[in-house]
Design a protein around this motif. Structure first.
Motif, PDB file in Angstrom:
ATOM      1  N   GLN A   1      -6.126   0.221  -3.596  1.00  0.00           N
ATOM      2  CA  GLN A   1      -6.938   1.431  -3.641  1.00  0.00           C
ATOM      3  C   GLN A   1      -8.315   1.288  -2.980  1.00  0.00           C
ATOM      4  O   GLN A   1      -8.765   2.221  -2.304  1.00  0.00           O
ATOM      5  CB  GLN A   1      -7.073   1.926  -5.083  1.00  0.00           C
ATOM      6  CG  GLN A   1      -5.767   2.441  -5.664  1.00  0.00           C
ATOM      7  CD  GLN A   1      -5.099   3.477  -4.781  1.00  0.00           C
ATOM      8  OE1 GLN A   1      -5.675   4.523  -4.499  1.00  0.00           O
ATOM      9  NE2 GLN A   1      -3.888   3.179  -4.298  1.00  0.00           N
TER      10      GLN A   1
ATOM     11  N   GLU B   1     -10.275   3.771   3.942  1.00  0.00           N
ATOM     12  CA  GLU B   1      -9.555   4.351   5.069  1.00  0.00           C
ATOM     13  C   GLU B   1      -9.526   5.874   5.014  1.00  0.00           C
ATOM     14  O   GLU B   1      -9.407   6.534   6.058  1.00  0.00           O
ATOM     15  CB  GLU B   1      -8.123   3.802   5.119  1.00  0.00           C
ATOM     16  CG  GLU B   1      -8.054   2.325   5.478  1.00  0.00           C
ATOM     17  CD  GLU B   1      -6.644   1.767   5.395  1.00  0.00           C
ATOM     18  OE1 GLU B   1      -5.719   2.540   5.017  1.00  0.00           O
ATOM     19  OE2 GLU B   1      -6.460   0.570   5.703  1.00  0.00           O
ATOM     20  N   SER B   2      -9.641   6.437   3.819  1.00  0.00           N
ATOM     21  CA  SER B   2      -9.644   7.896   3.677  1.00  0.00           C
ATOM     22  C   SER B   2     -10.904   8.521   4.256  1.00  0.00           C
ATOM     23  O   SER B   2     -10.944   9.720   4.514  1.00  0.00           O
ATOM     24  CB  SER B   2      -9.528   8.285   2.194  1.00  0.00           C
ATOM     25  OG  SER B   2     -10.777   8.115   1.524  1.00  0.00           O
TER      26      SER B   2
ATOM     27  N   ALA C   1       0.833  -1.203   0.000  1.00  0.00           N
ATOM     28  CA  ALA C   1       0.000   0.000   0.000  1.00  0.00           C
ATOM     29  C   ALA C   1       0.869   1.254   0.000  1.00  0.00           C
ATOM     30  O   ALA C   1       0.558   2.246  -0.686  1.00  0.00           O
ATOM     31  CB  ALA C   1      -0.928  -0.003   1.210  1.00  0.00           C
ATOM     32  N   ASP C   2       1.960   1.239   0.741  1.00  0.00           N
ATOM     33  CA  ASP C   2       2.850   2.401   0.773  1.00  0.00           C
ATOM     34  C   ASP C   2       3.493   2.640  -0.591  1.00  0.00           C
ATOM     35  O   ASP C   2       3.732   3.793  -0.984  1.00  0.00           O
ATOM     36  CB  ASP C   2       3.942   2.217   1.837  1.00  0.00           C
ATOM     37  CG  ASP C   2       3.407   2.407   3.246  1.00  0.00           C
ATOM     38  OD1 ASP C   2       2.332   3.033   3.392  1.00  0.00           O
ATOM     39  OD2 ASP C   2       4.054   1.922   4.195  1.00  0.00           O
TER      40      ASP C   2
ATOM     41  N   GLU D   1      -8.197  11.729  -0.350  1.00  0.00           N
ATOM     42  CA  GLU D   1      -7.628  12.383   0.826  1.00  0.00           C
ATOM     43  C   GLU D   1      -7.551  13.896   0.641  1.00  0.00           C
ATOM     44  O   GLU D   1      -7.844  14.664   1.570  1.00  0.00           O
ATOM     45  CB  GLU D   1      -6.244  11.793   1.107  1.00  0.00           C
ATOM     46  CG  GLU D   1      -6.291  10.347   1.577  1.00  0.00           C
ATOM     47  CD  GLU D   1      -4.950   9.643   1.484  1.00  0.00           C
ATOM     48  OE1 GLU D   1      -3.972  10.310   1.069  1.00  0.00           O
ATOM     49  OE2 GLU D   1      -4.879   8.442   1.820  1.00  0.00           O
TER      50      GLU D   1
ATOM     51  N   GLN E   1      -9.107  -0.465  -0.368  1.00  0.00           N
ATOM     52  CA  GLN E   1      -8.818  -0.393   1.068  1.00  0.00           C
ATOM     53  C   GLN E   1      -8.423   1.022   1.467  1.00  0.00           C
ATOM     54  O   GLN E   1      -8.954   1.581   2.449  1.00  0.00           O
ATOM     55  CB  GLN E   1      -7.681  -1.359   1.403  1.00  0.00           C
ATOM     56  CG  GLN E   1      -7.086  -1.180   2.797  1.00  0.00           C
ATOM     57  CD  GLN E   1      -5.749  -1.907   2.941  1.00  0.00           C
ATOM     58  OE1 GLN E   1      -5.535  -2.948   2.332  1.00  0.00           O
ATOM     59  NE2 GLN E   1      -4.845  -1.341   3.728  1.00  0.00           N
ATOM     60  N   LEU E   2      -7.507   1.630   0.725  1.00  0.00           N
ATOM     61  CA  LEU E   2      -7.029   2.968   1.064  1.00  0.00           C
ATOM     62  C   LEU E   2      -8.130   4.008   0.928  1.00  0.00           C
ATOM     63  O   LEU E   2      -8.183   4.968   1.693  1.00  0.00           O
ATOM     64  CB  LEU E   2      -5.833   3.336   0.178  1.00  0.00           C
ATOM     65  CG  LEU E   2      -4.571   2.501   0.383  1.00  0.00           C
ATOM     66  CD1 LEU E   2      -3.501   2.898  -0.626  1.00  0.00           C
ATOM     67  CD2 LEU E   2      -4.046   2.664   1.805  1.00  0.00           C
TER      68      LEU E   2
ATOM     69  N   ALA F   1      -6.992   6.791  -4.020  1.00  0.00           N
ATOM     70  CA  ALA F   1      -7.266   7.222  -2.649  1.00  0.00           C
ATOM     71  C   ALA F   1      -6.607   8.548  -2.315  1.00  0.00           C
ATOM     72  O   ALA F   1      -7.135   9.331  -1.516  1.00  0.00           O
ATOM     73  CB  ALA F   1      -6.803   6.147  -1.670  1.00  0.00           C
ATOM     74  N   ARG F   2      -5.443   8.830  -2.900  1.00  0.00           N
ATOM     75  CA  ARG F   2      -4.780  10.107  -2.625  1.00  0.00           C
ATOM     76  C   ARG F   2      -5.672  11.272  -3.027  1.00  0.00           C
ATOM     77  O   ARG F   2      -5.681  12.321  -2.365  1.00  0.00           O
ATOM     78  CB  ARG F   2      -3.442  10.175  -3.359  1.00  0.00           C
ATOM     79  CG  ARG F   2      -2.690  11.481  -3.118  1.00  0.00           C
ATOM     80  CD  ARG F   2      -1.247  11.410  -3.602  1.00  0.00           C
ATOM     81  NE  ARG F   2      -0.568  12.668  -3.325  1.00  0.00           N
ATOM     82  CZ  ARG F   2      -0.267  13.565  -4.263  1.00  0.00           C
ATOM     83  NH1 ARG F   2      -0.571  13.340  -5.527  1.00  0.00           N
ATOM     84  NH2 ARG F   2       0.352  14.690  -3.933  1.00  0.00           N
TER      85      ARG F   2
ATOM     86  N   ARG G   1       0.998   4.442  -2.631  1.00  0.00           N
ATOM     87  CA  ARG G   1       0.938   5.847  -2.216  1.00  0.00           C
ATOM     88  C   ARG G   1       2.060   6.664  -2.851  1.00  0.00           C
ATOM     89  O   ARG G   1       1.883   7.831  -3.184  1.00  0.00           O
ATOM     90  CB  ARG G   1       1.049   5.957  -0.691  1.00  0.00           C
ATOM     91  CG  ARG G   1      -0.180   5.522   0.090  1.00  0.00           C
ATOM     92  CD  ARG G   1       0.061   5.762   1.573  1.00  0.00           C
ATOM     93  NE  ARG G   1      -0.998   5.235   2.417  1.00  0.00           N
ATOM     94  CZ  ARG G   1      -2.140   5.852   2.661  1.00  0.00           C
ATOM     95  NH1 ARG G   1      -2.373   7.022   2.110  1.00  0.00           N
ATOM     96  NH2 ARG G   1      -3.053   5.303   3.449  1.00  0.00           N
TER      97      ARG G   1
END
Length: 232
Positions: free
Chosen positions: A193, A199-200, A41-42, A172, A195-196, A168-169, A45
């Motif tokens: 994406q 989470e956002s 995931a990182d 955010e 999941q992220l 996801a970015r 990102r």
């Protein structure tokens, strides 16, 4: 004819992953794991919705290759060209209907993404009448581009624009600016994406463009007016 939306004025729709199929995630994943890197995931990102050179450096670092950002980008685009020979770029199911739905509710529409306008012209040029000037905004120099598209390109307020994106970015940044947002994350099996994006805090996430129906758009319009898009 349906009543126009009251608050929203513009829909900004990401090109690759929303209007067109995702031909980026599989190539990025293979670029990294085929060279012995770990895909996390990182890592996503560090690459997704970043300027090309930033994403290129992220790929080189993840793949553990001693390349410059530009060298990684050059290899990536070569591998993507090979990938798209067997997995062609194409309009996603429901893309044109979505654009017509947005415009039918009184919204201006524009597309955006990290590639130059020739990419838009090639794959969406025949549907140019469904977009408002400038039609497409290349955001490579100012990714993810929400502030610039809203305030500089269209001169609107943050609560007047709906962004539809697969990364996801972007969610955010939309949350930070209190911008209405619908997520359409990649269905690629190794993608983080979905999941992220959850989470956002994104509350409107769809797996089909057909799910962005009039009811959902009217919900976003009401939430935008109440500044409650990002609040339960």
């Amino acid at each position: 004819m349906a009543d126009k939306l009251k608050q929203l004025k513009l829909a900004a729709v990401n090109i690759d992953g929303v209007l067109l199929n995702d031909t980026f995630s599989p190539v990025i994943h293979n670029f990294i794991v085929s060279r012995g890197g770990e895909y996390t995931a990182d890592v996503e990102r560090s690459i997704f919705s970043q300027p090309q050179l930033v994403g290129g450096q992220g790929m080189a670092n993840a793949a553990r290759v001693p390349w410059t950002a530009q060298e990684a980008i050059d290899v990536y685009f070569k591998e993507r060209e090979e990938y798209t020979r067997e997995h062609p770029v194409e309009l996603l199911d429901g893309a044109i209907d979505l654009l017509r739905r947005l415009r039918g509710l009184g919204l201006k529409t524009v597309s955006y993404g990290g590639l130059d306008k020739s990419h838009f012209d090639h794959f969406l040029g025949e549907h140019a009448d469904l977009f408002d000037e400038p039609g497409y905004v290349c955001t490579n120099d100012f990714r993810p581009g929400l502030r610039e598209i809203t305030t500089e390109v269209f001169g609107l307020k943050y609560d007047e624009v709906l962004f539809i994106d697969d990364v996801a970015r972007v969610a955010e940044v939309a949350k930070a600016l209190d911008i209405p947002f619908i997520g359409h994350p990649s269905s690629f099996e190794h993608s983080f994406q979905p999941q992220l994006m959850r989470e956002s805090g994104a509350r409107h996430i769809v797996d089909s463009l057909h799910s962005i129906d009039e009811e959902l758009l009217r919900t976003l319009d009401a939430e935008a007016a109440a500044h409650s898009v990002w609040r339960d």
